[in-house]
Design a protein around this motif. Sequence first.
Motif, PDB file in Angstrom:
ATOM      1  N   ASN A 184      35.456 -14.375  76.321  1.00 34.91           N
ATOM      2  CA  ASN A 184      34.044 -14.682  76.133  1.00 34.91           C
ATOM      3  C   ASN A 184      33.185 -13.424  76.204  1.00 34.91           C
ATOM      4  O   ASN A 184      32.296 -13.195  75.372  1.00 34.91           O
ATOM      5  CB  ASN A 184      33.594 -15.692  77.186  1.00 34.91           C
ATOM      6  CG  ASN A 184      32.118 -16.014  77.120  1.00 34.91           C
ATOM      7  OD1 ASN A 184      31.585 -16.295  76.048  1.00 34.91           O
ATOM      8  ND2 ASN A 184      31.445 -15.982  78.243  1.00 34.91           N
ATOM      9  N   ASN A 185      33.447 -12.578  77.178  1.00 33.92           N
ATOM     10  CA  ASN A 185      32.643 -11.376  77.351  1.00 33.92           C
ATOM     11  C   ASN A 185      32.944 -10.311  76.306  1.00 33.92           C
ATOM     12  O   ASN A 185      32.031  -9.614  75.849  1.00 33.92           O
ATOM     13  CB  ASN A 185      32.829 -10.826  78.761  1.00 33.92           C
ATOM     14  CG  ASN A 185      32.015 -11.586  79.786  1.00 33.92           C
ATOM     15  OD1 ASN A 185      30.903 -11.215  80.106  1.00 33.92           O
ATOM     16  ND2 ASN A 185      32.564 -12.693  80.288  1.00 33.92           N
ATOM     17  N   LEU A 186      34.180 -10.192  75.887  1.00 30.22           N
ATOM     18  CA  LEU A 186      34.501  -9.236  74.830  1.00 30.22           C
ATOM     19  C   LEU A 186      33.899  -9.679  73.496  1.00 30.22           C
ATOM     20  O   LEU A 186      33.468  -8.851  72.694  1.00 30.22           O
ATOM     21  CB  LEU A 186      36.018  -9.061  74.708  1.00 30.22           C
ATOM     22  CG  LEU A 186      36.710  -8.427  75.919  1.00 30.22           C
ATOM     23  CD1 LEU A 186      38.194  -8.224  75.631  1.00 30.22           C
ATOM     24  CD2 LEU A 186      36.059  -7.108  76.302  1.00 30.22           C
ATOM     25  N   THR A 187      33.850 -10.993  73.266  1.00 28.18           N
ATOM     26  CA  THR A 187      33.186 -11.500  72.064  1.00 28.18           C
ATOM     27  C   THR A 187      31.705 -11.151  72.099  1.00 28.18           C
ATOM     28  O   THR A 187      31.122 -10.722  71.092  1.00 28.18           O
ATOM     29  CB  THR A 187      33.371 -13.022  71.945  1.00 28.18           C
ATOM     30  OG1 THR A 187      34.764 -13.319  71.837  1.00 28.18           O
ATOM     31  CG2 THR A 187      32.636 -13.572  70.734  1.00 28.18           C
ATOM     32  N   ALA A 188      31.076 -11.299  73.265  1.00 28.10           N
ATOM     33  CA  ALA A 188      29.651 -10.995  73.401  1.00 28.10           C
ATOM     34  C   ALA A 188      29.359  -9.517  73.168  1.00 28.10           C
ATOM     35  O   ALA A 188      28.251  -9.151  72.772  1.00 28.10           O
ATOM     36  CB  ALA A 188      29.166 -11.406  74.788  1.00 28.10           C
ATOM     37  N   ALA A 189      30.345  -8.650  73.401  1.00 31.29           N
ATOM     38  CA  ALA A 189      30.147  -7.209  73.202  1.00 31.29           C
ATOM     39  C   ALA A 189      30.044  -6.842  71.726  1.00 31.29           C
ATOM     40  O   ALA A 189      29.546  -5.758  71.394  1.00 31.29           O
ATOM     41  CB  ALA A 189      31.290  -6.437  73.850  1.00 31.29           C
ATOM     42  N   ARG A 190      30.522  -7.696  70.833  1.00 26.38           N
ATOM     43  CA  ARG A 190      30.486  -7.442  69.381  1.00 26.38           C
ATOM     44  C   ARG A 190      31.103  -6.088  69.056  1.00 26.38           C
ATOM     45  O   ARG A 190      30.518  -5.236  68.376  1.00 26.38           O
ATOM     46  CB  ARG A 190      29.055  -7.506  68.843  1.00 26.38           C
ATOM     47  CG  ARG A 190      28.373  -8.847  69.049  1.00 26.38           C
ATOM     48  CD  ARG A 190      26.960  -8.796  68.471  1.00 26.38           C
ATOM     49  NE  ARG A 190      26.177  -9.961  68.865  1.00 26.38           N
ATOM     50  CZ  ARG A 190      24.863 -10.063  68.668  1.00 26.38           C
ATOM     51  NH1 ARG A 190      24.188  -9.080  68.074  1.00 26.38           N
ATOM     52  NH2 ARG A 190      24.216 -11.145  69.048  1.00 26.38           N
ATOM     53  N   LEU A 191      32.306  -5.881  69.532  1.00 21.83           N
ATOM     54  CA  LEU A 191      32.965  -4.586  69.382  1.00 21.83           C
ATOM     55  C   LEU A 191      33.370  -4.323  67.940  1.00 21.83           C
ATOM     56  O   LEU A 191      33.776  -5.233  67.217  1.00 21.83           O
ATOM     57  CB  LEU A 191      34.205  -4.540  70.279  1.00 21.83           C
ATOM     58  CG  LEU A 191      33.941  -4.676  71.782  1.00 21.83           C
ATOM     59  CD1 LEU A 191      35.245  -4.773  72.540  1.00 21.83           C
ATOM     60  CD2 LEU A 191      33.101  -3.525  72.295  1.00 21.83           C
ATOM     61  N   ARG A 192      33.271  -3.055  67.547  1.00 22.11           N
ATOM     62  CA  ARG A 192      33.767  -2.607  66.253  1.00 22.11           C
ATOM     63  C   ARG A 192      35.112  -1.910  66.460  1.00 22.11           C
ATOM     64  O   ARG A 192      35.434  -1.487  67.567  1.00 22.11           O
ATOM     65  CB  ARG A 192      32.760  -1.657  65.601  1.00 22.11           C
ATOM     66  CG  ARG A 192      31.430  -2.330  65.273  1.00 22.11           C
ATOM     67  CD  ARG A 192      30.380  -1.314  64.858  1.00 22.11           C
ATOM     68  NE  ARG A 192      30.051  -0.432  65.977  1.00 22.11           N
ATOM     69  CZ  ARG A 192      28.982   0.363  65.998  1.00 22.11           C
ATOM     70  NH1 ARG A 192      28.157   0.386  64.988  1.00 22.11           N
ATOM     71  NH2 ARG A 192      28.748   1.142  67.043  1.00 22.11           N
ATOM     72  N   TRP A 193      35.850  -1.758  65.382  1.00 24.10           N
ATOM     73  CA  TRP A 193      37.198  -1.205  65.505  1.00 24.10           C
ATOM     74  C   TRP A 193      37.203   0.228  66.021  1.00 24.10           C
ATOM     75  O   TRP A 193      38.162   0.668  66.667  1.00 24.10           O
ATOM     76  CB  TRP A 193      37.919  -1.276  64.156  1.00 24.10           C
ATOM     77  CG  TRP A 193      38.374  -2.659  63.834  1.00 24.10           C
ATOM     78  CD1 TRP A 193      37.844  -3.513  62.916  1.00 24.10           C
ATOM     79  CD2 TRP A 193      39.440  -3.373  64.465  1.00 24.10           C
ATOM     80  NE1 TRP A 193      38.510  -4.711  62.933  1.00 24.10           N
ATOM     81  CE2 TRP A 193      39.506  -4.657  63.868  1.00 24.10           C
ATOM     82  CE3 TRP A 193      40.355  -3.068  65.464  1.00 24.10           C
ATOM     83  CZ2 TRP A 193      40.445  -5.621  64.235  1.00 24.10           C
ATOM     84  CZ3 TRP A 193      41.293  -4.026  65.832  1.00 24.10           C
ATOM     85  CH2 TRP A 193      41.329  -5.290  65.227  1.00 24.10           C
ATOM     86  N   ASP A 194      36.121   0.994  65.737  1.00 25.33           N
ATOM     87  CA  ASP A 194      36.107   2.396  66.156  1.00 25.33           C
ATOM     88  C   ASP A 194      35.377   2.617  67.473  1.00 25.33           C
ATOM     89  O   ASP A 194      35.149   3.758  67.878  1.00 25.33           O
ATOM     90  CB  ASP A 194      35.493   3.273  65.056  1.00 25.33           C
ATOM     91  CG  ASP A 194      34.039   2.894  64.744  1.00 25.33           C
ATOM     92  OD1 ASP A 194      33.618   1.794  65.138  1.00 25.33           O
ATOM     93  OD2 ASP A 194      33.346   3.711  64.106  1.00 25.33           O
TER      94      ASP A 194
END
Length: 341
Positions: A152-162
């Motif tokens: 849930n929290n990693l989804t909220a971070a909206r991380l990009r591949w780089d």
Amino acid sequence: MKAVVFEDVGRAGIHDRAVPSFDAHDVLVKVAATGICGTDRAILLGEFPARRGVVLGHEAVGAVTAVGAAVASVAPGDRVVINPTYHCDRCRPCRRGMPAHCGAKAGREVGVDRDGTMADFAVVPERFVHRLPAEVPYRRGALVEPLACVLNNLTAARLRWDDRVLVVGAGPIGALCALVLAWRGARVTLAERDPGRLDIARRLLPHAVRVLAAEEAAAAGAPDAVIDTTGALPGDLLGTVTAGGTVVVMGEREAAVAAVPLRALVTRGIRLVGAGPYRPADFELAVELACELPLEGLVTHVLPLERYAEALTLLAATPASEPEGYSAMKILLTTDEGVAP
């Protein structure tokens, strides 16, 4: 049955309790293992409010013992994992697609104000038990619930591949964040101040995770995203991320406050995010991912329920033990000899 009961701040004890009764839509689960969570620790340290007399614990796996007359999805003998984040499906947040923020939580938070899973048995509404895949041992399945929190929290971070990701805090949640990120191929650094936890994380995590002392991490360059699993450092961390970066506050402390530099937040385009509890879909995904992720590698101790006091001491979960520091990562309390130490 035996149960670990929250008596007061700094105090828990083994109590004799009746096996709980259940109704037509409930499932009686023989608990095999329960993980000790940071919330359990915070309750005992007086940092998270809970009802005195409640059975602690909410990260649990076990086997169905009996079912109510209306239950159709599971049967006695089925291995299951419990989703302890109940929701009503009737309040406004639930109807708006936000069941994680259900407005009817009072009296329904497992291990907080509703009896939890540090016991021989637990009663769970049918829709909050999930079959545990055959290839997932109990030792691994007990980490499904914290894995859902992480997703849930990693989804909220909206991380990009780089993105370069800094995870702050090498407790079980921080280590789990780092494990998931490394599995996804992210460039991840895990930072920790406590020497004991730092050493444990270095031993348990894959080489793809860079584990650094806090001061080393501060000198290692600005990350694009920070996951703060301590819940105590967001004000400090806002200045460490790159422009356009994100700080996700994952840890929860009742009395924690932060001074937020608003000008920097605005002019540098920083996102400060509180993701809150996980959604049902996160929990279902966590069950699926448990088939692939070696979550049990973070378990350092499996102790019988009766040795709960030893477990709490290892986690510095009582005021008397806190100065000793941490000497464990994830501890499971078990009532099943089949959960391997």
